[in-house]
Motif scaffolding. Structure first.
Motif: not given
Lengths: 114, 112
Positions: A36-37, A101-108, A88-91, A5-11
């Motif tokens: 960053r994307q 390895y497998e990566q799992y992303f937040g919604p950005g 767009m910042y992705l964690c 999870t990421q703290s904000s979708r839009y900032l």
């Protein structure tokens, strides 16, 4: 299911502000990443962390710093936001699934710096 | 670090058509992953291919890994609007604590 999870979708922030982007994962993964994307450039690695308090620079660390005080939380800090950090910042977090390895992303988080 | 080239950059097709997107590198992949990123979301892992010549199927998606492990393709049969998204290939870098090198992606739009 793995959840990142990421703290904000839009900032929206102003130039010169200090910006904190927070990321939390709930699967006890060792590795965490900030990307960053941007259109046409794909995902570019800013920083990653392979353990608590451990961090390494990625491909584009300038203007950013990170903090990992707890295993589940990885924060990205923009010390003094600039318009060229609008992106767009992705964690992501990752673990070793057998041989790879497998990566799992937040919604950005879509950050706009005005 | 090897560069991953994805082609085409953009693809727009009608529902029911087939499509293929490509990921190429000048260097040999140890393995390769494909992700799909839907609008407003983060990428989601679709598949990992490991062995040269490998073919993996995921419903209407077929993933191929070239014999020389320098290229990979993703083929979608009878595309649906739900297949719309950015398709990314990623190379898990060796000796890198799980870091990945991503391609720029192919934007696929499937219209009804």
């Amino acid at each position: 299911d793995v959840k990142v999870t990421q703290s904000s979708r839009y900032l929206v922030k102003r130039t010169g502000e200090k910006v904190f982007l927070e990321c939390v994962q709930d699967m006890d993964h060792e590795n965490m990443f900030w990307y960053r994307q941007d259109p046409g450039l794909g995902l570019r690695l800013i920083y990653f962390s392979y353990d608590v308090k451990m961090k390494e620079k990625g491909d584009i660390p300038e203007g950013y710093s990170v903090s990992r005080e707890k295993k589940e939380r990885f924060s990205l800090i923009l010390e003094s936001a600039s318009t060229n950090q609008t992106s767009m910042y992705l964690c992501a977090s990752s673990f070793a699934a057998g041989l790879f390895y497998e990566q799992y992303f937040g919604p950005g988080t879509r950050l706009t710096v005005t | 670090t090897q560069l991953l080239e994805q082609s085409p950059q953009f693809l727009s097709i009608q529902e029911g058509e087939n499509l293929t997107v490509y990921c190429n590198s000048s260097s040999v992949f140890s393995s390769l992953q494909w992700y799909r990123q839907e609008p407003g979301e983060g990428p989601v892992l679709l598949v990992t291919v490991v062995t040269g010549g490998e073919v993996k199927k995921l419903k209407r998606l077929t993933f191929q890994f070239g014999d020389a492990r320098k290229d990979s393709s993703l083929h979608i049969t009878a595309a649906q609007p739900g297949d719309t998204g950015l398709y990314l290939c990623a190379d898990p870098l060796t000796d890198s604590w799980g870091k990945f090198q991503f391609g720029a992606g192919t934007q696929v739009v499937v219209t009804p």
